[in-house]
Design a protein around this motif. Sequence first.
Motif, PDB file in Angstrom:
ATOM      1  N   VAL A  57       9.232   9.481  13.427  1.00  0.00           N
ATOM      2  CA  VAL A  57       8.923   9.520  11.986  1.00  0.00           C
ATOM      3  C   VAL A  57       9.156   8.151  11.361  1.00  0.00           C
ATOM      4  O   VAL A  57       8.344   7.666  10.555  1.00  0.00           O
ATOM      5  N   PHE A  58      10.234   7.493  11.745  1.00  0.00           N
ATOM      6  CA  PHE A  58      10.533   6.159  11.208  1.00  0.00           C
ATOM      7  C   PHE A  58       9.542   5.126  11.740  1.00  0.00           C
ATOM      8  O   PHE A  58       9.224   4.143  11.053  1.00  0.00           O
ATOM      9  N   ILE A  59       9.048   5.350  12.948  1.00  0.00           N
ATOM     10  CA  ILE A  59       8.017   4.455  13.485  1.00  0.00           C
ATOM     11  C   ILE A  59       6.756   4.534  12.626  1.00  0.00           C
ATOM     12  O   ILE A  59       6.144   3.510  12.283  1.00  0.00           O
ATOM     13  N   LEU A  60       6.362   5.754  12.240  1.00  0.00           N
ATOM     14  CA  LEU A  60       5.200   5.918  11.376  1.00  0.00           C
ATOM     15  C   LEU A  60       5.429   5.287  10.005  1.00  0.00           C
ATOM     16  O   LEU A  60       4.527   4.655   9.433  1.00  0.00           O
ATOM     17  N   LEU A  61       6.645   5.439   9.482  1.00  0.00           N
ATOM     18  CA  LEU A  61       6.962   4.811   8.188  1.00  0.00           C
ATOM     19  C   LEU A  61       6.910   3.290   8.300  1.00  0.00           C
ATOM     20  O   LEU A  61       6.430   2.605   7.388  1.00  0.00           O
ATOM     21  N   PHE A  62       7.402   2.765   9.414  1.00  0.00           N
ATOM     22  CA  PHE A  62       7.341   1.323   9.642  1.00  0.00           C
ATOM     23  C   PHE A  62       5.890   0.851   9.677  1.00  0.00           C
ATOM     24  O   PHE A  62       5.535  -0.166   9.069  1.00  0.00           O
ATOM     25  N   ILE A  63       5.034   1.594  10.372  1.00  0.00           N
ATOM     26  CA  ILE A  63       3.614   1.240  10.458  1.00  0.00           C
ATOM     27  C   ILE A  63       2.977   1.245   9.077  1.00  0.00           C
ATOM     28  O   ILE A  63       2.171   0.366   8.736  1.00  0.00           O
ATOM     29  N   PHE A  64       3.350   2.199   8.259  1.00  0.00           N
ATOM     30  CA  PHE A  64       2.784   2.298   6.907  1.00  0.00           C
ATOM     31  C   PHE A  64       3.209   1.122   6.028  1.00  0.00           C
ATOM     32  O   PHE A  64       2.401   0.559   5.289  1.00  0.00           O
ATOM     33  N   PHE A  65       4.481   0.736   6.107  1.00  0.00           N
ATOM     34  CA  PHE A  65       5.018  -0.250   5.162  1.00  0.00           C
ATOM     35  C   PHE A  65       4.969  -1.698   5.648  1.00  0.00           C
ATOM     36  O   PHE A  65       5.064  -2.617   4.830  1.00  0.00           O
ATOM     37  N   TYR A  66       4.828  -1.939   6.957  1.00  0.00           N
ATOM     38  CA  TYR A  66       5.008  -3.290   7.482  1.00  0.00           C
ATOM     39  C   TYR A  66       4.079  -4.307   6.832  1.00  0.00           C
ATOM     40  O   TYR A  66       4.500  -5.416   6.503  1.00  0.00           O
ATOM     41  N   ARG A  67       2.816  -3.977   6.642  1.00  0.00           N
ATOM     42  CA  ARG A  67       1.863  -4.923   6.047  1.00  0.00           C
ATOM     43  C   ARG A  67       1.517  -4.568   4.603  1.00  0.00           C
ATOM     44  O   ARG A  67       0.476  -4.979   4.079  1.00  0.00           O
ATOM     45  N   MET A  68       2.404  -3.803   3.954  1.00  0.00           N
ATOM     46  CA  MET A  68       2.146  -3.363   2.590  1.00  0.00           C
ATOM     47  C   MET A  68       1.991  -4.537   1.625  1.00  0.00           C
ATOM     48  O   MET A  68       1.137  -4.523   0.727  1.00  0.00           O
ATOM     49  N   SER A  69       2.810  -5.578   1.768  1.00  0.00           N
ATOM     50  CA  SER A  69       2.753  -6.705   0.835  1.00  0.00           C
ATOM     51  C   SER A  69       1.385  -7.373   0.869  1.00  0.00           C
ATOM     52  O   SER A  69       0.818  -7.710  -0.179  1.00  0.00           O
ATOM     53  N   ASP A  70       0.823  -7.545   2.051  1.00  0.00           N
ATOM     54  CA  ASP A  70      -0.517  -8.125   2.163  1.00  0.00           C
ATOM     55  C   ASP A  70      -1.586  -7.178   1.639  1.00  0.00           C
ATOM     56  O   ASP A  70      -2.517  -7.594   0.944  1.00  0.00           O
ATOM     57  N   ALA A  71      -1.459  -5.904   1.997  1.00  0.00           N
ATOM     58  CA  ALA A  71      -2.456  -4.920   1.586  1.00  0.00           C
ATOM     59  C   ALA A  71      -2.503  -4.769   0.068  1.00  0.00           C
ATOM     60  O   ALA A  71      -3.575  -4.566  -0.512  1.00  0.00           O
ATOM     61  N   TYR A  72      -1.354  -4.898  -0.582  1.00  0.00           N
ATOM     62  CA  TYR A  72      -1.291  -4.695  -2.030  1.00  0.00           C
ATOM     63  C   TYR A  72      -1.893  -5.861  -2.792  1.00  0.00           C
ATOM     64  O   TYR A  72      -2.453  -5.692  -3.873  1.00  0.00           O
ATOM     65  N   VAL A  73      -1.781  -7.061  -2.219  1.00  0.00           N
ATOM     66  CA  VAL A  73      -2.328  -8.258  -2.884  1.00  0.00           C
ATOM     67  C   VAL A  73      -3.848  -8.309  -2.769  1.00  0.00           C
ATOM     68  O   VAL A  73      -4.536  -8.749  -3.702  1.00  0.00           O
ATOM     69  N   ALA A  74      -4.383  -7.865  -1.637  1.00  0.00           N
ATOM     70  CA  ALA A  74      -5.800  -8.065  -1.309  1.00  0.00           C
ATOM     71  C   ALA A  74      -6.785  -7.677  -2.419  1.00  0.00           C
ATOM     72  O   ALA A  74      -7.668  -8.474  -2.757  1.00  0.00           O
ATOM     73  N   PRO A  75      -6.660  -6.487  -3.059  1.00  0.00           N
ATOM     74  CA  PRO A  75      -7.656  -6.132  -4.082  1.00  0.00           C
ATOM     75  C   PRO A  75      -7.601  -7.010  -5.328  1.00  0.00           C
ATOM     76  O   PRO A  75      -8.584  -7.106  -6.068  1.00  0.00           O
ATOM     77  N   MET A  76      -6.468  -7.654  -5.569  1.00  0.00           N
ATOM     78  CA  MET A  76      -6.293  -8.436  -6.790  1.00  0.00           C
ATOM     79  C   MET A  76      -6.483  -9.941  -6.599  1.00  0.00           C
ATOM     80  O   MET A  76      -6.448 -10.696  -7.569  1.00  0.00           O
ATOM     81  N   ALA A  77      -6.671 -10.378  -5.370  1.00  0.00           N
ATOM     82  CA  ALA A  77      -6.765 -11.824  -5.110  1.00  0.00           C
ATOM     83  C   ALA A  77      -7.952 -12.452  -5.828  1.00  0.00           C
ATOM     84  O   ALA A  77      -7.803 -13.459  -6.547  1.00  0.00           O
ATOM     85  N   TYR A  78      -9.141 -11.895  -5.661  1.00  0.00           N
ATOM     86  CA  TYR A  78     -10.330 -12.482  -6.293  1.00  0.00           C
ATOM     87  C   TYR A  78     -10.252 -12.464  -7.819  1.00  0.00           C
ATOM     88  O   TYR A  78     -10.556 -13.465  -8.466  1.00  0.00           O
ATOM     89  N   PRO A  79      -9.856 -11.325  -8.436  1.00  0.00           N
ATOM     90  CA  PRO A  79      -9.704 -11.331  -9.896  1.00  0.00           C
ATOM     91  C   PRO A  79      -8.692 -12.372 -10.376  1.00  0.00           C
ATOM     92  O   PRO A  79      -8.892 -13.001 -11.424  1.00  0.00           O
ATOM     93  N   PHE A  80      -7.623 -12.579  -9.607  1.00  0.00           N
ATOM     94  CA  PHE A  80      -6.625 -13.586  -9.973  1.00  0.00           C
ATOM     95  C   PHE A  80      -7.241 -14.986  -9.955  1.00  0.00           C
ATOM     96  O   PHE A  80      -7.088 -15.763 -10.901  1.00  0.00           O
ATOM     97  N   PHE A  81      -7.949 -15.309  -8.880  1.00  0.00           N
ATOM     98  CA  PHE A  81      -8.579 -16.629  -8.783  1.00  0.00           C
ATOM     99  C   PHE A  81      -9.600 -16.833  -9.907  1.00  0.00           C
ATOM    100  O   PHE A  81      -9.726 -17.932 -10.455  1.00  0.00           O
ATOM    101  N   ASP A  82     -10.321 -15.778 -10.233  1.00  0.00           N
ATOM    102  CA  ASP A  82     -11.299 -15.869 -11.326  1.00  0.00           C
ATOM    103  C   ASP A  82     -10.605 -16.093 -12.664  1.00  0.00           C
ATOM    104  O   ASP A  82     -11.067 -16.889 -13.495  1.00  0.00           O
ATOM    105  N   ASP A  83      -9.488 -15.423 -12.870  1.00  0.00           N
ATOM    106  CA  ASP A  83      -8.745 -15.546 -14.126  1.00  0.00           C
ATOM    107  C   ASP A  83      -8.239 -16.960 -14.375  1.00  0.00           C
ATOM    108  O   ASP A  83      -8.171 -17.407 -15.524  1.00  0.00           O
TER     109      ASP A  83
END
Length: 420
Positions: free
Chosen positions: A235-261
């Motif tokens: 269960v903790f392995i699955l949680l690790f898989i979910f959260f490990y790249r969360m910081s990158d995944a969370y930034v991705a949708p907002m990167a282009y709008p940020f650069f445009d701003d």
Amino acid sequence: MFLKWIRSLKIYADKRMLVMLLLGFVSGLPFLLVSSTLSLWLKDAGISLVTIGLFSIVKAPYSFKWLVSPVIDQFSLPFFSKLGRRRGWAVFLQILLIVSLFFMSITSPKVSPILFVVWVFLTALFSASQDIVLDAYRIEKFKSKEQAAAVAVFVLGYRFGTLFSGAGALFLATLLSWAYVYQIMALGVLVGLVTIMFSQEPKNNKASHPYTLRATIVNAVVKPFSDFMKRDKWVFILLFIFFYRMSDAYVAPMAYPFFDDIGFTKIQIASIIKIYGVVATIIGTLVGGVVVKRVGLVRSLVVCGFLQGLSNLVYVGQFYAGNNVEILMFNIFVENISGGMGTAAFVAYLSALCNRKYTATQYALLSSFMGAARDLFAATSGFVAITLSWQWFFVVTTLMALPGLLILWYLIRARAINVY
């Protein structure tokens, strides 16, 4: 010490790496053809933005490919099985992919929208299914300690594939009709078809042949999942898989709008991120493959986890620097290098988790679970960005690396992370 690191590069001279490069290319090629490249075709065809947005639904096979993976994992195809289980499925799906892209190219999204949607969906389905086979093929062709290097080269090929179907397709669209562009893209799949025909089937890879419905379900679905759940702290392995790249995944949708701003033009964003950024990602992935081989998977996960989280802080620096191209190039380099390293280590870990009896099913499940962070949780990133200022948004995304690192620390202490 330096010579040992140099010797570690020899893994990239293995002839199997050329196969990984070319298969990575054909894996990456179709994705943009049913996403961003397709969006421009639809816009040129006069399709409304609302409808273009709804087209994202046809990418569902990428998120639910684990439903298809048990069939691919357990059965060989008639006639194609002469090539072996993995190679047979790969050739079969690549032929279907060429056919679907061709019929997609000759169907008008304006005149025959329903038929067009069907061909787009089938292209996504065949592409996602091909990914299942090629991921399983890669895992089964390399030893555990070679996985990171194999991943690095596969991702390198994947990036070349997306460049071909992204920037390459857009360039061709300025000279040719979209129908001809997609027909050329369909021909690109031949790269994978020829490669897999001249490659070798992984050793000891035979499909099971259950004869009853119950046996089919047990072998194709129950056993792969129950086998994974036998792992300590699964269960903790699955949680690790979910959260490990969360910081990158969370930034991705907002990167282009940020650069445009902050004042960057679309041409600047495209040239620096799509080309310069891809090159940096490739370098980072290759470096990550060497790092994993030299220092081991566990240490690599720790180091890369910290780096990919801290790299989000470069956006804070960009906010204060404003429209400064040199700073942007440096920041994109740092962010993509760390992201590439993280990808190499993380995908090597997912690959090593898979029991080779159920490679396709387990890897499809784990990678889909990883994708949930990108496709579901990251959907709230716009709300957070609006609520906070840009600089604080990126500080928060940096902190999002902590849950994954803390779970990793727990797994290391519990001796549940060591896979080789």
